[in-house]
Each structure stands twice: as structure tokens, then as C-alpha cells.
Design an enzyme around this catalytic site. Sequence first.
Site, PDB file in Angstrom:
ATOM      1  N   LEU A   1     -14.060   5.015  -6.484  1.00 45.22           N
ATOM      2  CA  LEU A   1     -12.794   5.315  -7.132  1.00 45.22           C
ATOM      3  C   LEU A   1     -12.176   4.107  -7.830  1.00 45.22           C
ATOM      4  O   LEU A   1     -12.363   2.965  -7.409  1.00 45.22           O
ATOM      5  CB  LEU A   1     -11.797   5.856  -6.103  1.00 45.22           C
ATOM      6  CG  LEU A   1     -12.232   7.085  -5.319  1.00 45.22           C
ATOM      7  CD1 LEU A   1     -11.154   7.472  -4.314  1.00 45.22           C
ATOM      8  CD2 LEU A   1     -12.557   8.250  -6.242  1.00 45.22           C
TER       9      LEU A   1
ATOM     10  N   ARG B   1       0.827  -1.205   0.000  1.00 44.36           N
ATOM     11  CA  ARG B   1       0.000   0.000   0.000  1.00 44.36           C
ATOM     12  C   ARG B   1       0.865   1.259   0.000  1.00 44.36           C
ATOM     13  O   ARG B   1       0.444   2.312  -0.497  1.00 44.36           O
ATOM     14  CB  ARG B   1      -0.932  -0.019   1.216  1.00 44.36           C
ATOM     15  CG  ARG B   1      -2.110   0.923   1.128  1.00 44.36           C
ATOM     16  CD  ARG B   1      -3.056   0.721   2.303  1.00 44.36           C
ATOM     17  NE  ARG B   1      -3.628  -0.616   2.311  1.00 44.36           N
ATOM     18  CZ  ARG B   1      -4.694  -0.994   1.604  1.00 44.36           C
ATOM     19  NH1 ARG B   1      -5.298  -0.115   0.826  1.00 44.36           N
ATOM     20  NH2 ARG B   1      -5.149  -2.224   1.669  1.00 44.36           N
TER      21      ARG B   1
ATOM     22  N   CYS C   1     -22.924   2.786   6.388  1.00 41.95           N
ATOM     23  CA  CYS C   1     -23.475   4.007   6.985  1.00 41.95           C
ATOM     24  C   CYS C   1     -23.102   5.190   6.098  1.00 41.95           C
ATOM     25  O   CYS C   1     -21.953   5.304   5.660  1.00 41.95           O
ATOM     26  CB  CYS C   1     -22.929   4.202   8.401  1.00 41.95           C
ATOM     27  SG  CYS C   1     -23.452   5.737   9.194  1.00 41.95           S
TER      28      CYS C   1
ATOM     29  N   CYS D   1     -22.173  10.586   7.575  1.00 44.20           N
ATOM     30  CA  CYS D   1     -21.185  11.662   7.420  1.00 44.20           C
ATOM     31  C   CYS D   1     -21.246  12.276   6.024  1.00 44.20           C
ATOM     32  O   CYS D   1     -20.880  13.441   5.833  1.00 44.20           O
ATOM     33  CB  CYS D   1     -19.781  11.165   7.747  1.00 44.20           C
ATOM     34  SG  CYS D   1     -19.161   9.835   6.699  1.00 44.20           S
TER      35      CYS D   1
ATOM     36  N   CYS E   1     -21.740  11.779  13.611  1.00 41.65           N
ATOM     37  CA  CYS E   1     -21.490  10.360  13.855  1.00 41.65           C
ATOM     38  C   CYS E   1     -21.988   9.945  15.237  1.00 41.65           C
ATOM     39  O   CYS E   1     -21.479  10.443  16.250  1.00 41.65           O
ATOM     40  CB  CYS E   1     -19.995  10.041  13.720  1.00 41.65           C
ATOM     41  SG  CYS E   1     -19.637   8.282  13.947  1.00 41.65           S
TER      42      CYS E   1
ATOM     43  N   ASP F   1     -10.766  -0.569  -5.107  1.00 41.44           N
ATOM     44  CA  ASP F   1     -10.337  -0.433  -3.720  1.00 41.44           C
ATOM     45  C   ASP F   1      -9.987  -1.749  -3.049  1.00 41.44           C
ATOM     46  O   ASP F   1      -9.532  -1.761  -1.904  1.00 41.44           O
ATOM     47  CB  ASP F   1     -11.384   0.324  -2.895  1.00 41.44           C
ATOM     48  CG  ASP F   1     -12.720  -0.400  -2.804  1.00 41.44           C
ATOM     49  OD1 ASP F   1     -12.811  -1.564  -3.228  1.00 41.44           O
ATOM     50  OD2 ASP F   1     -13.693   0.206  -2.303  1.00 41.44           O
TER      51      ASP F   1
ATOM     52  N   CYS G   1     -12.787  22.098   2.748  1.00 42.05           N
ATOM     53  CA  CYS G   1     -13.674  21.806   3.877  1.00 42.05           C
ATOM     54  C   CYS G   1     -13.764  22.978   4.850  1.00 42.05           C
ATOM     55  O   CYS G   1     -14.762  23.101   5.581  1.00 42.05           O
ATOM     56  CB  CYS G   1     -13.187  20.558   4.617  1.00 42.05           C
ATOM     57  SG  CYS G   1     -13.479  19.009   3.737  1.00 42.05           S
TER      58      CYS G   1
ATOM     59  N   CYS H   1     -16.811   2.485  14.191  1.00 45.21           N
ATOM     60  CA  CYS H   1     -17.515   2.826  12.945  1.00 45.21           C
ATOM     61  C   CYS H   1     -18.646   1.845  12.636  1.00 45.21           C
ATOM     62  O   CYS H   1     -18.450   0.629  12.593  1.00 45.21           O
ATOM     63  CB  CYS H   1     -16.515   2.856  11.794  1.00 45.21           C
ATOM     64  SG  CYS H   1     -17.244   3.271  10.195  1.00 45.21           S
TER      65      CYS H   1
END
Length: 311
Positions: free
Chosen positions: A166, A60, A239, A242, A195, A131, A185, A211
Site C-alpha cells: 500500500l 498515526r 511469513c 495466513c 497460524c 508504510d 470475509c 508472530c
Amino acid sequence: MNAPLLATQLKEKALAMGFVVAGIGRVDQPAAVPARTAALERWLRAGHQASLGWMADPRRRHINSLLPGVRSLLAVGLNYWTGQQQRPGVLSIARYGWGRDYHRTIDRRLRAIGRWLSRQQPHCRWRACVDSAPLMDKAWAEAAGIGWIGKHSNLIHPRHGSWLLLGHLLTTLELPADVPQAPLCGRCRRCLQVCPTGAIPEPFVVDSRACIAFHTIENRNPALPPEVAKGLRGWIAGCDLCQQVCPWNRTVTPTADPERQPADWMLTASPEHLLSWDDDTWDKKLRGSALRRIKPWMWRRNVHTAVNGQP
């Protein structure tokens, strides 16, 4: 064909294949990737990955391990906002899972672009990545100029928001890079505040241990943690809270892509109906879906927990 023209045509091919954004990144000009790599290391040391052991895969951090000799990449984003809503009383399913398995969709389209690239440059090599590959996909998408990483850790595009899936096409060709977008942002903290389980303890950091998406999709324990169970708010598969509050998602244009449209049962099924599923029904309803990662017994666990508000 010269490199600038080839880069332009690659992005045009991507848009013609149904992606809404496309950009080129250069491996030797990685923009913020070193900083993102350092952030990944801090995230792993803090234990935020929970049981996601593959996040520590050393490949990665080294894109060359995925394609030796890689010099450039095409980053693409697929819009998955459909504009449809689940009916009142229906347990919530994250929109990424509404259509067909996006891994297959993106991989198939990227491979088609790769085959076109091979016809233009027979000696080049390429690799399609979704991904599921050990690639820092959001960091490289950011470096390729198709958005910035928001405080909820999702990539945001100023016109398409964060409802983007993506993909990347790595290549050994040297192509001109696009300019990264500035993060916008600002002081907004809505994603942190919404959250219910406190899974975003600070900007750009998602703690998998708290999460809802992690626990409903990846947690293989018979019961969910009590603090997560209390905060489910009806979510049984992922979920989107957000993203729902993100200001950049207010004016996203719904996609007409047939592979992103939800099955009827996702919009209408009651908890009672979902609890009536046996394993064969699960298999039929989720055939060709990314939600198959949630095994039948996990599905029933999630529904029971969401209905009862406790493990």
C-alpha cells in the site's frame, strides 16, 4: 480542472504507474477510520505491538500531523504476487521481500504522481507515504474504497486479494471520495486456524509477541522464543501462511512488474548455502532489498532456528 475530473485522472495516473488499484478518500469523510483508531488503541493497551514502539506514535491517529491542511488522499495498491514458487527444501521468505525494496518503488511512483498533480494545481501541497510513515495505511486504504481489512489484518481486494503493498498520496485538495467496499470475509477463519504460533487470537488482531513475521524481522534478541522457534515451519524472513490460505487469493493474476520479481537465490538456495553467507555476501545479495532490515547475525539466527526447530 474540476475536482471529479482531477480525481479520475489521478487514479488513471496511478494505474498507468503500475498500481493495480487506486481510490480517493476524504479526511472529513473517513468511513471506518474512527473505529480503526479505537481498535489501534485497544491493540496497544494489550501490548500486541511488542517492541514496535513506533506504532504508538501519536501522529498515526492524526493524519493532519503528516500534512497540515490535508483534505484528501489517493490510496494505491501494488500487486506483489509473482506466481513463482520456491523449490522444495528451500527455507521460506515472505513474498513482500522478493523484489526490490517496495518502499523505494512506491515512494518513487507516488512522487511522480505528486509532481504531475502540482503541474495541474500549482498551489496544492502533497506528501507521499509508504508504510514507514506513521499513517494508519490499511484504514485509509479501506476508507478510499480499494479493499477491506480482513481477519488476518491485511487489506483484501475482491480481484487482487491481499497480495497488495500500500501507498498513499496526501493532498490539500478537496477531491470526491470513492465508496468503501463491504467486508466479505464472512464466517471464514482459515487465517486464524493456520497460524502455527497462534498469533491471530481473534479476528483482526495480530499479536506481534507470537508472530513469526515479527520475530524473524524485528526481534533483536540473540535467540527466538522457544514457542516461536517450534512453529517456524521453515520461515526465515516474514511469513505468508495466513495469506496463502485466504480464499480471496486463489485467482490473483501474477504481476509482470520487473521490480517485484525474486532474485534467483531466493527460489533455490539451500539452508547450507544460506548459512555459508558472510556479512559481505549478505550485503551483495540483499542490496536494494527490504529484507536488509534483517541484519546478518539475525539472518544466521533465523536459518539456524528454522533448521533445528529450536533456539
